[in-house]
Design a protein around this motif. Structure first.
Motif, PDB file in Angstrom:
ATOM      1  N   GLU A  36      58.772  11.459  73.766  1.00  0.00           N
ATOM      2  CA  GLU A  36      58.452  11.526  72.337  1.00  0.00           C
ATOM      3  C   GLU A  36      57.196  10.771  72.352  1.00  0.00           C
ATOM      4  O   GLU A  36      56.786   9.815  72.811  1.00  0.00           O
ATOM      5  CB  GLU A  36      59.484  10.668  71.462  1.00  0.00           C
ATOM      6  CG  GLU A  36      61.048  11.013  71.681  1.00  0.00           C
ATOM      7  CD  GLU A  36      61.051  12.491  71.409  1.00  0.00           C
ATOM      8  OE1 GLU A  36      60.884  12.925  70.250  1.00  0.00           O
ATOM      9  OE2 GLU A  36      61.419  13.536  72.324  1.00  0.00           O
ATOM     10  N   HIS A  37      56.165  11.381  71.378  1.00  0.00           N
ATOM     11  CA  HIS A  37      54.845  10.822  71.147  1.00  0.00           C
ATOM     12  C   HIS A  37      53.752  11.259  72.332  1.00  0.00           C
ATOM     13  O   HIS A  37      53.000  12.130  72.145  1.00  0.00           O
ATOM     14  CB  HIS A  37      54.685   9.372  70.991  1.00  0.00           C
ATOM     15  CG  HIS A  37      55.755   8.832  70.169  1.00  0.00           C
ATOM     16  ND1 HIS A  37      56.069   9.264  68.819  1.00  0.00           N
ATOM     17  CD2 HIS A  37      56.591   7.889  70.346  1.00  0.00           C
ATOM     18  CE1 HIS A  37      57.157   8.593  68.284  1.00  0.00           C
ATOM     19  NE2 HIS A  37      57.571   7.648  69.257  1.00  0.00           N
ATOM     20  N   GLY A  38      53.659  10.748  73.681  1.00  0.00           N
ATOM     21  CA  GLY A  38      53.018  10.909  74.520  1.00  0.00           C
ATOM     22  C   GLY A  38      51.548  10.944  74.319  1.00  0.00           C
ATOM     23  O   GLY A  38      50.577  11.397  75.347  1.00  0.00           O
ATOM     24  N   VAL A  58      46.470   4.664  69.155  1.00  0.00           N
ATOM     25  CA  VAL A  58      46.936   5.840  69.426  1.00  0.00           C
ATOM     26  C   VAL A  58      46.672   7.192  68.390  1.00  0.00           C
ATOM     27  O   VAL A  58      46.873   8.281  68.990  1.00  0.00           O
ATOM     28  CB  VAL A  58      48.576   5.770  69.526  1.00  0.00           C
ATOM     29  CG1 VAL A  58      48.906   4.831  70.646  1.00  0.00           C
ATOM     30  CG2 VAL A  58      49.119   5.451  68.070  1.00  0.00           C
ATOM     31  N   LEU A  59      46.062   6.727  67.517  1.00  0.00           N
ATOM     32  CA  LEU A  59      45.637   7.903  66.479  1.00  0.00           C
ATOM     33  C   LEU A  59      44.820   8.993  66.978  1.00  0.00           C
ATOM     34  O   LEU A  59      45.309  10.100  67.094  1.00  0.00           O
ATOM     35  CB  LEU A  59      45.097   7.219  65.388  1.00  0.00           C
ATOM     36  CG  LEU A  59      44.690   8.178  64.174  1.00  0.00           C
ATOM     37  CD1 LEU A  59      45.930   8.733  63.569  1.00  0.00           C
ATOM     38  CD2 LEU A  59      43.899   7.518  63.216  1.00  0.00           C
ATOM     39  N   ALA A  63      45.465  13.656  69.184  1.00  0.00           N
ATOM     40  CA  ALA A  63      44.948  15.077  69.260  1.00  0.00           C
ATOM     41  C   ALA A  63      44.489  15.434  70.746  1.00  0.00           C
ATOM     42  O   ALA A  63      44.573  16.615  71.024  1.00  0.00           O
ATOM     43  CB  ALA A  63      43.798  14.801  68.101  1.00  0.00           C
ATOM     44  N   LYS A  64      43.871  14.583  71.485  1.00  0.00           N
ATOM     45  CA  LYS A  64      43.477  14.748  72.694  1.00  0.00           C
ATOM     46  C   LYS A  64      44.751  15.192  73.672  1.00  0.00           C
ATOM     47  O   LYS A  64      44.757  16.146  74.554  1.00  0.00           O
ATOM     48  CB  LYS A  64      42.792  13.564  73.636  1.00  0.00           C
ATOM     49  CG  LYS A  64      41.479  13.341  72.676  1.00  0.00           C
ATOM     50  CD  LYS A  64      40.833  12.124  73.370  1.00  0.00           C
ATOM     51  CE  LYS A  64      39.621  11.727  72.512  1.00  0.00           C
ATOM     52  NZ  LYS A  64      39.027  10.491  72.854  1.00  0.00           N
ATOM     53  N   ALA A 115      48.222  19.093  76.671  1.00  0.00           N
ATOM     54  CA  ALA A 115      49.404  19.821  76.833  1.00  0.00           C
ATOM     55  C   ALA A 115      49.268  21.258  76.651  1.00  0.00           C
ATOM     56  O   ALA A 115      49.859  22.170  77.421  1.00  0.00           O
ATOM     57  CB  ALA A 115      50.446  19.164  75.933  1.00  0.00           C
ATOM     58  N   GLN A 116      48.774  21.710  75.553  1.00  0.00           N
ATOM     59  CA  GLN A 116      48.552  23.171  75.194  1.00  0.00           C
ATOM     60  C   GLN A 116      47.924  23.780  76.550  1.00  0.00           C
ATOM     61  O   GLN A 116      48.234  24.803  76.952  1.00  0.00           O
ATOM     62  CB  GLN A 116      47.969  23.327  73.844  1.00  0.00           C
ATOM     63  CG  GLN A 116      47.717  24.805  73.418  1.00  0.00           C
ATOM     64  CD  GLN A 116      48.922  25.307  73.271  1.00  0.00           C
ATOM     65  OE1 GLN A 116      49.854  24.800  73.053  1.00  0.00           O
ATOM     66  NE2 GLN A 116      49.065  26.760  73.301  1.00  0.00           N
ATOM     67  N   ARG A 117      46.856  23.306  76.912  1.00  0.00           N
ATOM     68  CA  ARG A 117      45.959  23.754  77.895  1.00  0.00           C
ATOM     69  C   ARG A 117      46.720  24.052  79.296  1.00  0.00           C
ATOM     70  O   ARG A 117      46.547  25.253  80.130  1.00  0.00           O
ATOM     71  CB  ARG A 117      44.890  22.928  78.159  1.00  0.00           C
ATOM     72  CG  ARG A 117      43.835  23.578  79.484  1.00  0.00           C
ATOM     73  CD  ARG A 117      42.498  22.788  79.358  1.00  0.00           C
ATOM     74  NE  ARG A 117      42.483  21.639  78.707  1.00  0.00           N
ATOM     75  CZ  ARG A 117      42.713  20.269  79.513  1.00  0.00           C
ATOM     76  NH1 ARG A 117      42.683  20.452  81.017  1.00  0.00           N
ATOM     77  NH2 ARG A 117      42.514  19.375  79.232  1.00  0.00           N
ATOM     78  N   HIS A 118      47.578  23.324  79.754  1.00  0.00           N
ATOM     79  CA  HIS A 118      48.427  23.115  80.707  1.00  0.00           C
ATOM     80  C   HIS A 118      49.815  23.985  80.574  1.00  0.00           C
ATOM     81  O   HIS A 118      50.492  24.321  81.611  1.00  0.00           O
ATOM     82  CB  HIS A 118      48.938  21.989  81.184  1.00  0.00           C
ATOM     83  CG  HIS A 118      47.767  20.945  81.873  1.00  0.00           C
ATOM     84  ND1 HIS A 118      47.314  21.337  83.398  1.00  0.00           N
ATOM     85  CD2 HIS A 118      46.644  20.174  81.256  1.00  0.00           C
ATOM     86  CE1 HIS A 118      46.337  20.403  83.522  1.00  0.00           C
ATOM     87  NE2 HIS A 118      45.841  19.869  82.372  1.00  0.00           N
TER      88      HIS A 118
END
Length: 413
Positions: free
Chosen positions: A251-253, A301-302, A306-307, A312-315
């Motif tokens: 959760e979060h990450g 963490v804000l 987004a980074k 995560a999407q790229r991998h």
């Protein structure tokens, strides 16, 4: 609110969203009986006594799943929450649950606070809301993310059996007993507070929490009970020690790294970003009741969230939809779609909020898809969310029907 329940319902002329393939199945009929989808096809389906609903080309898809909610978090001030009457908290939670269903969420996974009482009340329709999967009390070490005592506090005015979100346990024997106790009370998953957090008064964002032996004990108990574990974790240091130990969802990450992505893929784990809660806390957290010194931790963490999402999407990391909103800020539950849409394509976003959740929970085929055997948890939309994901963020204009378990809770067709 009026609800209607027909033992047999048949939708005709439906454009069905295939969530796994990310495509539209045109001109379909879908038959619901006894709360489950029993047939789907392009041709006429048999059913003399069916209630027939002509969708006239509108879009039929599974109800949405929010994989990180706190339905009892009626305030972001968790120390205050732990002193409130559970009757009052339950009454206020009923408002939050109803609003979630009216946004199109037919299932939600509570990450700490809800219990069998609320889940049963929803199941019985005593409370109107989405099907509630609950962790009971999140497990926290002393001074961890679930311990709301301040640094100078020697006593605790509330009690850990009332309206808080977590319970404190230390050492392998204690965490094992706590895990077993939550399982005894019907938990559908266990929640581990495995790193520092924003809303807790004495820990640091970059801390790891629980020893490896304690984590192993919790995961072992969950595995023995055939349920999964979810873990609150921000940093790569926290995440990378959790995934190899069998934790299913992180959760979060927000502060994950490339090695985290590799581990997600290797161990078939899922990430639940919760960008909407940081966005809301930064804008209105103090007004909603959060202590100003805790709100300042949001900014640690804000931007990182987004980074992490882009990484995560790229991998190709599999993700779930999570909002994690607190108190009155829960009205922003659908904002997660908008915060992710510039990075994550619409079909992936829909999967995160439907079939990915079923897979992560170990319930593949039970919900999150329009297929025979799945629950009759369905929503009808005016326009196609695969073309424009913002369709899902406009329930007043776009969400025409809500069905849960074969029962209709909204119908403006």
């Amino acid at each position: 609110m009026t609800t209607t329940h027909a033992p047999r319902t048949r939708f005709i002329n439906a454009n069905v969203i295939d969530t796994r393939q990310g495509k539209v199945l045109a001109d379909q009929q879908v038959r619901i009986q006894d709360g489950r989808i029993v047939a789907l096809g392009a041709g006429p389906l048999e059913g003399e006594d069916d209630q027939v609903i002509d969708l006239e080309g509108r879009y039929l898809m599974p109800g949405l799943v929010d994989s990180h909610v706190h339905v009892t978090a009626i305030t972001p001030n968790f120390a205050l929450l732990e002193t409130l009457s559970p009757f009052y908290v339950g009454a206020k939670s009923s408002e939050l649950l109803k609003d979630m269903l009216m946004r199109g969420f037919t299932s939600v996974r509570d990450a700490g606070g809800a219990d069998h009482g609320l889940a049963n009340a929803v199941e019985e329709d005593s409370l109107i809301g989405p099907r509630l999967l609950y962790a009971g009390r999140a497990l926290s070490q002393t001074g961890g993310h679930g311990d709301m005592r301040g640094p100078g506090q020697q006593t605790f005015e509330g009690c850990f059996c009332c309206s808080g979100l977590g319970r404190v346990c230390d050492g392998v024997s204690e965490v094992r007993r706590a895990a077993r106790d939550e399982i005894r009370k019907g938990a559908t998953q266990l929640k581990i507070m495995a790193s520092g957090g924003v809303s807790s008064p004495t820990d640091r964002i970059d801390s790891t929490q629980f020893s490896l032996e304690e984590i192993d004990a919790i995961v072992e108990e969950a595995t023995a009970a055939n349920i999964h574990t979810m873990a609150h974790a921000y940093t790569a240091r926290a995440i990378n020690r959790l995934i190899p130990r069998g934790v299913k969802t992180i959760e979060h990450g927000n502060l994950m790294d490339e090695e985290s992505c590799r581990l997600f893929l290797e161990h078939d784990a899922y990430l639940t970003p919760t960008l909407s809660t940081y966005d809301a806390l930064a804008r209105e957290g103090v007004e909603a009741g959060m202590a100003p010194h805790l709100q300042q931790k949001v900014y640690d963490v804000l931007d990182a969230g987004a980074k992490a999402l882009e990484m995560a999407q790229r991998h190709g990391v599999k993700m779930l939809y999570g909002s994690d909103l607190l108190g009155r800020m829960q009205c922003h539950q659908l904002n997660e779609f908008l915060l992710r849409k510039d990075v994550v394509p619409a079909d992936d976003l829909i999967r995160a909020a439907t079939c990915n959740a079923a897979d992560a929970y170990g319930n593949r085929g039970d919900f999150g898809e329009v297929i025979p055997g799945a629950r009759g948890d369905l929503i009808v939309l005016r326009d196609n969310p695969l073309d424009d994901i913002s369709v899902l963020t406009q329930p007043d204009q776009q969400l025409l029907m809500i069905m849960k378990g074969g029962k209709i809770y909204k119908n403006t067709l």
